[in-house]
Design a protein around this motif. Structure first.
Motif, short mmCIF file in Angstrom:
data_model
loop_
_atom_site.label_atom_id
_atom_site.label_comp_id
_atom_site.label_asym_id
_atom_site.label_seq_id
_atom_site.Cartn_x
_atom_site.Cartn_y
_atom_site.Cartn_z
N TRP A 156 -3.76 -0.11 7.59
CA TRP A 156 -2.34 0.01 7.28
C TRP A 156 -1.57 -1.21 7.77
O TRP A 156 -0.82 -1.84 7.00
CB TRP A 156 -1.76 1.28 7.91
N HIS A 157 -1.76 -1.59 9.02
CA HIS A 157 -0.99 -2.71 9.56
C HIS A 157 -1.41 -4.04 8.94
O HIS A 157 -0.57 -4.93 8.78
CB HIS A 157 -1.12 -2.74 11.09
N THR A 158 -2.67 -4.18 8.56
CA THR A 158 -3.09 -5.38 7.84
C THR A 158 -2.34 -5.50 6.53
O THR A 158 -1.87 -6.58 6.15
CB THR A 158 -4.61 -5.36 7.59
N HIS A 190 1.47 -6.11 -8.09
CA HIS A 190 1.35 -7.44 -8.69
C HIS A 190 0.83 -8.53 -7.74
O HIS A 190 0.42 -9.60 -8.22
CB HIS A 190 2.70 -7.90 -9.24
N GLU A 191 0.85 -8.29 -6.46
CA GLU A 191 0.54 -9.38 -5.52
C GLU A 191 -0.66 -9.10 -4.62
O GLU A 191 -1.47 -10.01 -4.39
CB GLU A 191 1.77 -9.67 -4.65
N ARG A 192 -0.76 -7.92 -4.14
CA ARG A 192 -1.83 -7.63 -3.18
C ARG A 192 -3.19 -7.60 -3.87
O ARG A 192 -3.34 -7.01 -4.94
CB ARG A 192 -1.58 -6.27 -2.52
N LYS A 193 -4.17 -8.23 -3.26
CA LYS A 193 -5.53 -8.19 -3.78
C LYS A 193 -6.18 -6.87 -3.37
O LYS A 193 -6.22 -6.53 -2.19
CB LYS A 193 -6.34 -9.36 -3.23
N PRO A 194 -6.67 -6.09 -4.34
CA PRO A 194 -7.34 -4.83 -3.99
C PRO A 194 -8.49 -5.07 -3.02
O PRO A 194 -9.21 -6.07 -3.11
CB PRO A 194 -7.83 -4.31 -5.34
N GLN A 195 -8.65 -4.15 -2.08
CA GLN A 195 -9.69 -4.24 -1.08
C GLN A 195 -10.78 -3.21 -1.37
O GLN A 195 -10.51 -2.14 -1.94
CB GLN A 195 -9.11 -3.99 0.31
N PRO A 216 -8.31 3.35 -1.34
CA PRO A 216 -8.49 4.56 -2.14
C PRO A 216 -8.17 4.27 -3.60
O PRO A 216 -7.23 3.50 -3.89
CB PRO A 216 -7.50 5.55 -1.52
N PRO A 217 -8.91 4.85 -4.54
CA PRO A 217 -8.69 4.52 -5.95
C PRO A 217 -7.34 4.96 -6.48
O PRO A 217 -6.89 4.47 -7.50
CB PRO A 217 -9.83 5.26 -6.66
#
Length: 258
Positions: free
Chosen positions: A71-73, A102-107, A111-112
């Motif tokens: 979460w904090h990351t 639009h910006e964050r790269k999925p990790q 969760p899907p």
């Protein structure tokens, strides 16, 4: 985060940019010259904690199901890199949603349902703050919803999701989307409370026909649905539709007829 060319700016402007850059991303931007780190620590914690707390309160389920470190990351990445286009604090959750979309790269460990859950939780805030005037003089609140054109409340939003977002929590976190979409109406009632109703595909289609650019009377919409379903008893669809329309009026999702 975007970089700014401050070489030709006055000293105090360069100091302000350095101050802001350090607060947003202290790992990549050193503490400004001439300021004690213990003093900057107060600002670093104050700004970040305010942002993190506001987002956590707006997205409580998302916060609850994400481990602290993840979460904090995510919040620190948002805080460091997203450039908001509004100074309004209540708009921050919408900015966070834009960041997720639009910006964050999925990790790999996301969760899907992350985006859909975040959108669903944002809707609650958006509806609670929506300043929408309803002109009761332009409708008949007791009118015939079958023969007339029903008026859908601007405070009622029909939504469809791949995941059952209204049921997600620590004890229920689906790994895959359902075969069929989840249809919901999220609405603000007369007491200013935001509520939701899970609806079936027929009701979802009915609301779509009633709220389009060229809305039609209730009977016409139900006749179209019966035809689309190729239903052997169209009158049964209309009779069931009458009950749906009346129930939606009781909830103030439908306000009356034009």
């Amino acid at each position: 985060m975007s970089t700014y060319n401050t070489a030709n700016r006055p000293d105090f402007v360069r100091q302000q940019y350095a101050f802001a850059a350090h607060i947003r991303d202290p790992e990549r931007n050193p503490c400004p010259d001439g300021i004690e780190d213990r003093r900057m620590k107060i600002y670093r914690e104050l700004f970040y904690n305010n942002v993190e707390d506001f987002i956590a309160n707006t997205f409580p389920v998302l916060r609850q199901i994400m481990p602290d470190a993840r979460w904090h990351t995510m919040i620190r990445d948002y805080f460091a890199h997203h450039l908001s286009h509004t100074p309004l604090f209540p708009e921050m959750p919408r900015e966070f949603l834009k960041y997720l979309e639009h910006e964050r790269k999925p990790q790999p460990d996301d969760p899907p349902f992350l985006l859909e859950l975040a959108h669903y939780e944002w809707v609650e805030l958006a509806l609670s703050l929506l300043d929408e005037k309803i002109d009761a003089t332009k409708m008949d609140v007791d009118g015939d919803l079958l023969e007339g054109v029903p008026v859908i409340s601007p405070l009622a939003w029909p939504l469809s999701y791949r995941f059952p977002v209204h049921r997600i929590g620590p004890a229920f976190q689906p790994k895959e989307a359902d075969d069929k979409p989840t249809h919901l109406i999220v609405y603000r009632d007369t007491g200013f409370d935001v509520r939701f109703i899970e609806i079936n595909p027929v009701t979802a289609r009915l609301l779509q026909l009633l709220s389009g650019d060229d809305p039609v009377p209730g009977r016409m919409a139900l006749q179209q649905i019966a035809a689309e379903l190729n239903h052997p008893q169209p009158d049964a669809v209309i009779q069931g539709g009458i009950e749906i329309l009346q129930n939606l009026r009781k909830c103030h999702v439908i306000l009356g007829k034009r």
